[in-house]
Write a protein that holds these residues in place. Structure first.
Motif, mmCIF file in Angstrom:
data_model
loop_
_atom_site.group_PDB
_atom_site.id
_atom_site.type_symbol
_atom_site.label_atom_id
_atom_site.label_comp_id
_atom_site.label_asym_id
_atom_site.label_seq_id
_atom_site.Cartn_x
_atom_site.Cartn_y
_atom_site.Cartn_z
ATOM 1 N N CYS A 207 37.069 46.743 47.198
ATOM 2 C CA CYS A 207 36.426 45.958 46.126
ATOM 3 C C CYS A 207 37.048 45.009 45.793
ATOM 4 O O CYS A 207 38.177 44.888 45.429
ATOM 5 C CB CYS A 207 35.837 46.939 44.982
ATOM 6 S SG CYS A 207 35.207 45.957 43.546
ATOM 7 N N SER A 209 36.932 43.240 43.221
ATOM 8 C CA SER A 209 37.227 43.116 41.731
ATOM 9 C C SER A 209 38.242 44.182 41.327
ATOM 10 O O SER A 209 39.309 43.948 40.593
ATOM 11 C CB SER A 209 35.843 43.508 40.976
ATOM 12 O OG SER A 209 36.077 43.487 39.546
ATOM 13 N N CYS A 210 38.078 45.555 41.494
ATOM 14 C CA CYS A 210 38.873 46.498 41.087
ATOM 15 C C CYS A 210 39.932 47.001 42.086
ATOM 16 O O CYS A 210 40.441 47.958 41.846
ATOM 17 C CB CYS A 210 38.074 47.607 40.502
ATOM 18 S SG CYS A 210 37.069 48.835 41.771
ATOM 19 N N CYS A 221 30.589 47.969 45.456
ATOM 20 C CA CYS A 221 31.288 48.941 44.465
ATOM 21 C C CYS A 221 30.573 49.471 43.196
ATOM 22 O O CYS A 221 29.742 48.360 42.461
ATOM 23 C CB CYS A 221 32.520 48.034 43.753
ATOM 24 S SG CYS A 221 33.511 48.992 42.593
ATOM 25 N N CYS A 224 31.840 48.059 39.821
ATOM 26 C CA CYS A 224 31.603 46.585 39.692
ATOM 27 C C CYS A 224 30.289 46.037 39.843
ATOM 28 O O CYS A 224 29.970 44.979 39.337
ATOM 29 C CB CYS A 224 32.759 45.831 40.164
ATOM 30 S SG CYS A 224 34.406 46.907 39.964
HETATM 31 ZN ZN ZN Z 1 35.105 47.693 41.858
#
Ligand code: ZN
Lengths: 322, 353
Positions: A207, A209-210, A221, A224
Motif C-alpha cells: 500500500c 499509504s500505510c 488496501c 486506506c
Molecule cells: Zn494502506
C-alpha cells in the motif's frame, strides 16, 4: 518492481456455477403444478372475482390469502408475443418459436410460455392457441411443452368450473436446476500474483499509504482505500501465527488425518496466508514455528509448508499478524 | 425534514469487456474521482452504501472485494443492496435524513462480460412459473414492445427514432459505450433481434461503475457550489407475475413520481432508465413529460447500461446537469427487473443562482 503485465496477459478461466434449487410449494402452487401433471389447468379466484392463471397464493391487490380454485380451458388467446429466432439452452423449444402471453379461456390474466409456430408471420396478438402437453409430466410449468395454433376455434361458452384441487400424490416441491457459464478474470493484481507463483515466487503488493504488504494482493488496501501497485517479493520462509488440527477427512482430498492447517506470515508480508503444515508430527506444531514452502513437481502453488529448523519466532514479531 | 443533496458524481468509461481489471480495480478510479471532487477521503464519509449483483460475477459475496476500495477496515458504517445503486442511494438518503450521518458515499458497479447476461437475468424471475422456461431479458422486453405497438402507443419507426436520438446525444458523452447512429429509416432495414425489437432498440451489454456523494444541509453547501437537492424520491413495484400486469402501463412509475412530487412543477430535464426504446415511450407518458423536456441528454441506457449502475447514473447525470447550471429542476428515474418491474423516481433541484 516488476513491470505489470499488459491486459492481453490477464488471466482468465472458465467458471461454471451449477446447482439444483429445491423449492417447496404453497398449497395453491402445489395444486396448480399437480394439475398440470394431470393435464388440468387450475386458476385461483381473487377477492374481486378475477381468475388468475397461473395462480398465486395471495391476492396481488389486497394481499388476502387465496384458496378458491377453478378449472380453466387448455385453450386461450395470445395477448402479446415476441419472435425468438435463436432459442438458447433451457428454453421450451429448440427451434425458433414465439414467446407468448396467453390468457386461457376462463382466466383474466395471462401465462408466459412458448408457441410452436412456423414463423413470425403465423403469429399475431388475438390468435387462438392450445396447450401441447409434455409426454413426461412431473408437476412443473414445463409439463406444458408449449402452445400450438388452434385455428379459428372459438372460446368455450362455459365459464371456469369450481375445482377442489385434490389429486392423488400431490406435488409438494420442485427441483429447478440452474447452470450459468462464466469466464472468470481475476484482474491485474491477482494476475501478477499468479504469474509470479508460477515461477515459485510469492509476490505481494504494498500500500503506498500505510506501507502494508498484501499477500495475496487484491488490488486495493482495505484500510486506506487506495490501489496497491508496488510489487514486493515475500518469503519464502515464514512463521506459523496460529493453527488448527484437522481430524475430518475431506472428500476428494488424499491427505491423512490428523493434519495441521495454519496461518503463515511469510517474511515481509503484512498479513498471513494459510496452508498445510507437514514434515513434523501434528502435535508438535506451535505458534512461532518457522516454515518454508514445499512444491510438488507440477504444483502451481505450494503443496504444504515444512519446518526450516530455525529457532521459533518471538511472539512480538508476529502478534500484529494474528 | 433535513435537506439532502447529491454533491458529486463520477462514472467509469463503459466498455463491453473489462477482463483486464477486477471489480475493485474497475471501481477504484471512480471512487477516487468522486471523493476528490468534494475534497474528502474515504475515512471522512459518514455512511457508505453500494449496489451490485453476485449473479453477474458468478461468485457469492463478490461485493466484499469491492469494499477494499473504500477502506472498509477497521469497520465503517456500511451497507449493500443486491440492486441497482439507485436503491443504494435511496438507503443512503434515508440514513442522512435520520441525522446519523452528514455525508454518504454511494457506488455501484456491474460487469456483464464474465457471463451471458440474457441468461443470467432469467435467474431473477419467478422460480416456479418463469425461471424454468429461461425467458431471456430481450424477449421479455419484446413482449412489452409488441403490447405497446398493438395498443397503438408506438410503432417500429418511432422506436428507431428513440434509438437515433439517444445515440446521437451520446456523442457528447465521453463515457458512453455506444454513440452515433444511422438515421431511423436505415435502422429499420436491419434484422430483428427478437421481433419486434431490433439490435438498436436494445441497450449495449457492458461493464462499468458509478459513484455519487450525498451530503445534508450546510455540509452540502460547503462541498458543492450548486448542490442538486433531492426534493423527493420514491420507489414502487409492480405485481411480479408478468401476466397480471398491464404491460402498456407502469402504475408503479406513476405512483413513485406522484410521491416524489414530480408533478408539482414542471421539470426541464429527465434522465430515464429505459434500457429498451419501447420503455422510453411508456415512461414519457407515465411521467407526463412534454416535448419541451430534455430527455436523456446523456444518451441514457441505450448508450451505456452497466447492470446495477445504469440507474444510479441517471441520478448522477441529472445531478451533474444541475451542478453545472444546465438544469434547475430535473427528474431521474431508475428501473430494475423485467419490463420495468420496479421503478424509482427522484426530483432534483438547484437553488436559483
Ligand atoms: Zn494502506
Amino acid at each position: 518492481m516488476t513491470p505489470a503485465p499488459s491486459s492481453s496477459e490477464a488471466l482468465r478461466a472458465p467458471l461454471v456455477v451449477e446447482f439444483p434449487f429445491t423449492r417447496s410449494l404453497g398449497p395453491v402452487q402445489s395444486d396448480f403444478l399437480t394439475g398440470l401433471r394431470e393435464r388440468t389447468v387450475l386458476g385461483v379466484r381473487t377477492t374481486d372475482g378475477r381468475v388468475l392463471v397461473p395462480p398465486v397464493e395471495y391476492d396481488p391487490v389486497t394481499a388476502a390469502e387465496l384458496r378458491d380454485l377453478v378449472e380453466v380451458a387448455p385453450t386461450g388467446t395470445v395477448t402479446t408475443w415476441a419472435w425468438n429466432p435463436s432459442p438458447s439452452r433451457g428454453q421450451p423449444l429448440d427451434t425458433p418459436f414465439a414467446w407468448v402471453l396467453v390468457r386461457l379461456d376462463g382466466a383474466d390474466t395471462a401465462l408466459l410460455h412458448a408457441l410452436d409456430a412456423p414463423g413470425p408471420e403465423a403469429v399475431r396478438t388475438g390468435m387462438r392457441v392450445r396447450i401441447r402437453w409434455a409426454e413426461r409430466r412431473t408437476g412443473a410449468i414445463t409439463d406444458i411443452a408449449c402452445f400450438t395454433p388452434d385455428g379459428d376455434a372459438a372460446a368455450p361458452a362455459a365459464g371456469p368450473a369450481p375445482h377442489s384441487g385434490e389429486f392423488t400424490e400431490p406435488v409438494r416441491g420442485i427441483v429447478a436446476p440452474a447452470r450459468l457459464d462464466y469466464t472468470y478474470a481475476p484482474g491485474r493484481a491477482q494476475t501478477r500474483f499468479l504469474a509470479a507463483l508460477a515461477g515459485r515466487r510469492t509476490v505481494g503488493e504494498r500500500c503506498p499509504s500505510c506501507r502494508k504488504v498484501y499477500v495475496p494482493p487484491r488490488g486495493a488496501c482495505p484500510t486506506c482505500g487506495v490501489a496497491t501497485a508496488e510489487q514486493v517479493e515475500v518469503g519464502p520462509h515464514g512463521t506459523v501465527t496460529t493453527f488448527c488440527i484437522v481430524n475430518i477427512k475431506a472428500k476428494n482430498l488424499d491427505i491423512e488425518v490428523p493434519y495441521v492447517y495454519a496461518h503463515i506470515a511469510l517474511d515481509g508480508a503484512g498479513l498471513a496466508l494459510h496452508g498445510r503444515i507437514a514434515g513434523i508430527p501434528y502435535d508438535q506444531v506451535r505458534m512461532g514455528l518457522r516454515v518454508t514452502p514445499v512444491w510438488t513437481e507440477d504444483g502451481r502453488y505450494p503443496d504444504h509448508y515444512r519446518p526450516t529448523g530455525e529457532p521459533d519466532a518471538d511472539y512480538d514479531t508476529y502478534k500484529e499478524l494474528l | 425534514m433535513r435537506e439532502v443533496a447529491i454533491v458529486a458524481f463520477a462514472q467509469s468509461d463503459h466498455r463491453p469487456d473489462t477482463s483486464d481489471v477486477s471489480e475493485v480495480e474497475m471501481l477504484m478510479p471512480v471512487l477516487r474521482r468522486v471523493l476528490d471532487d468534494v475534497g474528502l477521503t474515504a475515512g471522512e464519509i459518514g455512511f457508505t452504501c453500494s449496489g451490485s449483483s453476485d449473479y453477474l460475477a458468478g461468485r457469492a459475496f463478490s461485493f466484499t472485494m469491492a469494499l477494499d476500495g473504500v477502506g472498509a477496515w477497521p469497520p465503517i458504517s456500511e451497507s449493500h443492496v443486491e440492486m441497482d445503486g439507485a436503491w443504494a442511494l435511496h438507503e443512503a438518503w434515508t440514513k442522512l435524513l435520520t441525522g446519523e450521518a452528514d455525508t454518504a458515499l454511494v457506488y455501484s458497479y456491474g460487469k456483464s462480460s464474465p457471463g451471458d447476461l440474457r441468461e443470467v437475468l432469467t435467474r431473477q424471475l419467478d422460480p416456479y412459473y418463469l425461471a424454468p422456461l429461461w425467458p431471456d431479458s430481450v424477449s421479455l422486453a419484446a413482449l412489452q414492445a409488441q403490447a405497446l405497438i398493438d395498443a397503438g402507443e408506438t410503432d417500429e419507426r418511432a422506436l428507431a427514432g428513440v434509438a437515433h436520438r439517444s445515440r446521437t446525444a451520446a456523442e457528447a458523452n465521453p463515457h458512453a459505450q455506444l454513440s452515433g447512429s444511422a438515421a431511423p429509416g436505415p435502422l429499420l432495414d436491419t434484422p430483428y433481434l427478437v421481433r419486434p425489437l431490433r439490435r438498436h432498440d436494445c441497450p449495449p451489454i457492458g461493464d462499468g461503475a458509478a459513484a455519487v456523494v450525498l451530503a445534508a444541509g450546510d455540509t452540502a453547501r460547503g462541498l458543492c457550489p450548486r448542490p442538486a437537492w433531492i426534493r423527493g424520491i420514491d420507489h414502487r413495484v409492480e405485481p411480479h407475475a408478468l401476466g397480471v400486469r398491464e404491460l402498456t402501463r407502469s402504475p408503479s412509475t406513476r405512483l413513485a413520481a406522484e410521491r416524489a412530487g414530480a408533478f408539482d412543477a414542471p421539470v426541464d430535464t429527465a434522465e430515464l432508465h429505459a434500457p429498451f426504446t419501447s420503455q422510453e415511450v411508456l415512461l414519457r407518458r407515465e411521467l407526463r413529460l412534454g416535448a419541451d423536456v430534455r430527455v436523456n441528454p446523456s444518451g441514457g441506457a441505450l448508450a451505456a447500461n452497466p447492470m446495477m449502475a445504469a440507474g444510479l447514473i441517471r441520478l448522477g447525470e441529472a445531478a451533474a446537469a444541475i451542478h453545472r447550471g444546465g438544469s434547475d429542476r430535473a427528474l431521474a428515474h431508475a428501473t430494475s427487473g423485467p419490463c420495468l418491474q420496479q421503478n424509482l423516481v427522484a426530483v432534483l433541484e438547484g437553488e436559483p443562482s
